[in-house]
Design an enzyme around this catalytic site. Structure first.
Site, PDB file in Angstrom:
ATOM      1  N   SER A 144       0.837  -1.205   0.000  1.00 46.43           N
ATOM      2  CA  SER A 144       0.000   0.000   0.000  1.00 46.43           C
ATOM      3  C   SER A 144       0.870   1.253   0.000  1.00 46.43           C
ATOM      4  CB  SER A 144      -0.896  -0.003   1.255  1.00 46.43           C
ATOM      5  OG  SER A 144      -1.655   1.186   1.344  1.00 46.43           O
ATOM      6  N   GLY A 145       0.292   2.342  -0.468  1.00 49.25           N
ATOM      7  CA  GLY A 145       0.853   3.672  -0.270  1.00 49.25           C
ATOM      8  C   GLY A 145       2.275   3.869  -0.759  1.00 49.25           C
ATOM      9  N   ILE A 146       3.083   4.471   0.104  1.00 47.72           N
ATOM     10  CA  ILE A 146       4.448   4.882  -0.259  1.00 47.72           C
ATOM     11  C   ILE A 146       5.324   3.673  -0.602  1.00 47.72           C
ATOM     12  CG2 ILE A 146       6.553   5.934   0.688  1.00 47.72           C
ATOM     13  CD1 ILE A 146       4.683   7.885   2.251  1.00 47.72           C
ATOM     14  N   VAL A 148       6.793  -6.927  10.527  1.00 49.08           N
ATOM     15  CA  VAL A 148       8.115  -6.330  10.813  1.00 49.08           C
ATOM     16  C   VAL A 148       8.450  -6.308  12.305  1.00 49.08           C
ATOM     17  CG1 VAL A 148       8.204  -4.920   8.711  1.00 49.08           C
ATOM     18  CG2 VAL A 148       7.222  -3.950  10.814  1.00 49.08           C
ATOM     19  N   TYR A 179       3.765   8.546  17.783  1.00 49.96           N
ATOM     20  CA  TYR A 179       4.147   8.513  16.358  1.00 49.96           C
ATOM     21  C   TYR A 179       5.331   9.448  16.106  1.00 49.96           C
ATOM     22  CZ  TYR A 179       3.777   8.813  11.244  1.00 49.96           C
ATOM     23  OH  TYR A 179       4.050   8.776   9.886  1.00 49.96           O
ATOM     24  N   LYS A 221       9.168   8.369  14.846  1.00 49.34           N
ATOM     25  CA  LYS A 221       9.795   8.829  13.609  1.00 49.34           C
ATOM     26  C   LYS A 221      11.112   9.557  13.888  1.00 49.34           C
ATOM     27  CE  LYS A 221       6.919   7.007  10.747  1.00 49.34           C
ATOM     28  NZ  LYS A 221       7.367   5.924   9.851  1.00 49.34           N
TER      29      LYS A 221
HETATM   30  P1  NAD Z   1      -0.163   2.771   4.201  1.00 46.44           P
HETATM   31  O1  NAD Z   1      -1.041   2.421   5.323  1.00 46.44           O
HETATM   32  O2  NAD Z   1      -0.754   3.076   2.862  1.00 46.44           O
HETATM   33  O3  NAD Z   1       0.956   1.644   4.000  1.00 46.44           O
HETATM   34  C1  NAD Z   1       1.627   1.052   5.077  1.00 46.44           C
HETATM   35  C2  NAD Z   1       1.854  -0.418   4.762  1.00 46.44           C
HETATM   36  O4  NAD Z   1       2.612  -0.982   5.844  1.00 46.44           O
HETATM   37  C3  NAD Z   1       0.550  -1.220   4.644  1.00 46.44           C
HETATM   38  O5  NAD Z   1       0.568  -2.013   3.478  1.00 46.44           O
HETATM   39  C4  NAD Z   1       0.562  -2.080   5.908  1.00 46.44           C
HETATM   40  O6  NAD Z   1      -0.098  -3.339   5.756  1.00 46.44           O
HETATM   41  C5  NAD Z   1       2.053  -2.243   6.165  1.00 46.44           C
HETATM   42  N1  NAD Z   1       2.309  -2.594   7.554  1.00 46.44           N
HETATM   43  C6  NAD Z   1       1.804  -1.994   8.664  1.00 46.44           C
HETATM   44  N2  NAD Z   1       2.213  -2.626   9.773  1.00 46.44           N
HETATM   45  C7  NAD Z   1       2.998  -3.656   9.361  1.00 46.44           C
HETATM   46  C8  NAD Z   1       3.703  -4.675  10.045  1.00 46.44           C
HETATM   47  N3  NAD Z   1       3.665  -4.793  11.389  1.00 46.44           N
HETATM   48  N4  NAD Z   1       4.421  -5.569   9.317  1.00 46.44           N
HETATM   49  C9  NAD Z   1       4.444  -5.492   7.960  1.00 46.44           C
HETATM   50  N5  NAD Z   1       3.782  -4.542   7.264  1.00 46.44           N
HETATM   51  C10 NAD Z   1       3.059  -3.640   7.950  1.00 46.44           C
HETATM   52  O7  NAD Z   1       0.677   4.017   4.725  1.00 46.44           O
HETATM   53  P2  NAD Z   1       1.685   5.019   3.989  1.00 46.44           P
HETATM   54  O8  NAD Z   1       1.110   6.369   4.138  1.00 46.44           O
HETATM   55  O9  NAD Z   1       2.099   4.526   2.667  1.00 46.44           O
HETATM   56  O10 NAD Z   1       2.907   4.924   5.006  1.00 46.44           O
HETATM   57  C11 NAD Z   1       4.147   4.328   4.666  1.00 46.44           C
HETATM   58  C12 NAD Z   1       5.219   4.914   5.576  1.00 46.44           C
HETATM   59  O11 NAD Z   1       5.319   6.313   5.332  1.00 46.44           O
HETATM   60  C13 NAD Z   1       4.891   4.766   7.067  1.00 46.44           C
HETATM   61  O12 NAD Z   1       6.072   4.455   7.770  1.00 46.44           O
HETATM   62  C14 NAD Z   1       4.384   6.139   7.438  1.00 46.44           C
HETATM   63  O13 NAD Z   1       4.571   6.411   8.799  1.00 46.44           O
HETATM   64  C15 NAD Z   1       5.252   7.011   6.559  1.00 46.44           C
HETATM   65  N6  NAD Z   1       4.727   8.362   6.313  1.00 46.44           N
HETATM   66  C16 NAD Z   1       3.506   8.554   5.744  1.00 46.44           C
HETATM   67  C17 NAD Z   1       3.065   9.849   5.532  1.00 46.44           C
HETATM   68  C18 NAD Z   1       1.731  10.143   4.908  1.00 46.44           C
HETATM   69  O14 NAD Z   1       1.306  11.317   4.944  1.00 46.44           O
HETATM   70  N7  NAD Z   1       1.047   9.167   4.330  1.00 46.44           N
HETATM   71  C19 NAD Z   1       3.871  10.948   5.887  1.00 46.44           C
HETATM   72  C20 NAD Z   1       5.109  10.689   6.464  1.00 46.44           C
HETATM   73  C21 NAD Z   1       5.537   9.393   6.662  1.00 46.44           C
END
Ligand code: NAD
Length: 257
Positions: free
Chosen positions: A21-23, A70, A163, A167
């Site tokens: 998902s996502g990033i 993780v 959180y 970070k």
């Molecule tokens: P997201 O929820 O879209 O993706 C996160 C992914 O991590 C998911 O697929 C989830 O299943 C997986 N995940 C969660 N816990 C897990 C675990 N215990 N073991 C294995 N996989 C696990 O979120 P995102 O926004 O893409 O976030 C990705 C990273 O970017 C995160 O570390 C988040 O803190 C960071 N981040 C996000 C933002 C934002 O605005 N979206 C900003 C700064 C940092």
């Protein structure tokens, strides 16, 4: 120096956590577009990972999907072993798995604090440990951890001390590991995204919050996940061969104000 080739990842095997998902998902796809084969890790092997794998196949690269949490070091060691058996020596890693939630500190139970810390901070440590165990044996590797601008500033209006602290921990963990492994061919850096349009913060109940995020960001919008790919490719690639222990803010100017 062949400058355009600096960003070419052909011949590398990359492991990406949070690849469903996502990033993490978008960066995994981008690394494949730059030529790497990818081990996709997420806590569940579901539709998300399948979509990432499908994209990578269409880009002509190989991938494997591994369900691993993780927070479990043994599962990560096994994921790395499978990666090397099926794809080849691990040389790149991008650790994006993470969770977010909020609660005023005075109301936060220990469980909520601990669960988030386990995923966001211990999870990054265990991921780096598993990846480096392989990379140290090869004498080369590059690791990028996804931190957050929340590790640098405190988000106005969001009660998420756990959180933010997790970070800040990821940023300093990355610097610390960078120095532990600096003489042994491994670089470690972090990326600190600003507000980014992912499922983490585009849920319907976040509409009001999302508008505030856009207003507070100097560029007046959230990042798209596409905009995280270039910074990740840069830090992982030879283009960043003299860069280690750095946190790269990708925040639309947020931390300037
Ligand atoms: P997201 O929820 O879209 O993706 C996160 C992914 O991590 C998911 O697929 C989830 O299943 C997986 N995940 C969660 N816990 C897990 C675990 N215990 N073991 C294995 N996989 C696990 O979120 P995102 O926004 O893409 O976030 C990705 C990273 O970017 C995160 O570390 C988040 O803190 C960071 N981040 C996000 C933002 C934002 O605005 N979206 C900003 C700064 C940092």
């Amino acid at each position: 120096l062949n400058a355009p080739r600096l960003f070419d990842l052909t011949g590398n095997v990359a492991l990406v956590t949070g690849a469903g998902s996502g990033i993490g998902q978008r960066i995994a796809m981008g690394l494949a577009q730059c030529g790497a084969d990818i081990a996709l890790i997420d806590r569940r092997d579901d539709d998300g990972l399948a979509r990432t794998a499908e994209f990578i196949a269409s880009a002509g690269r190989r991938s494997i999907s591994v369900a691993a949490d993780v927070t479990e070091g043994k599962a990560l060691d096994e994921a790395v072993a499978r990666t090397e058996a099926e794809l080849g020596p691990l040389t790149l890693a991008l650790n994006a798995a993470g969770i977010a939630n909020a609660n005023p500190a005075e109301d936060m139970e220990e469980d909520q604090y601990q669960t988030l810390m386990d995923v966001n901070l211990k999870g990054v440590f265990l991921s780096c440990r598993a990846e480096a165990r392989a990379m140290l044996a090869h004498g080369r590797g590059s690791i990028v951890n996804i931190a957050s601008m929340s590790g640098v500033i405190v988000n106005r209006g969001l009660s998420q001390c756990h959180y933010n602290a997790s970070k800040a921990g990821v940023i300093h963990m990355s610097k610390s590991l960078a120095m532990e492994w600096v003489g042994r061919g491994i670089r470690v850096n972090s990326i600190s995204p600003g507000y980014t349009a992912t499922p983490m913060n585009t849920r319907p109940e976040m509409v009001h919050q999302t508008k505030l995020f856009e207003e507070q960001t100097p560029m007046q919008r959230m990042a798209s996940v596409d905009e995280m790919v270039g910074p990740a490719v840069f830090l992982l690639s030879e283009a960043a061969s003299f860069v280690t222990g750095v946190d790269l803010l990708v925040d639309g100017g947020f931390c300037c104000w």
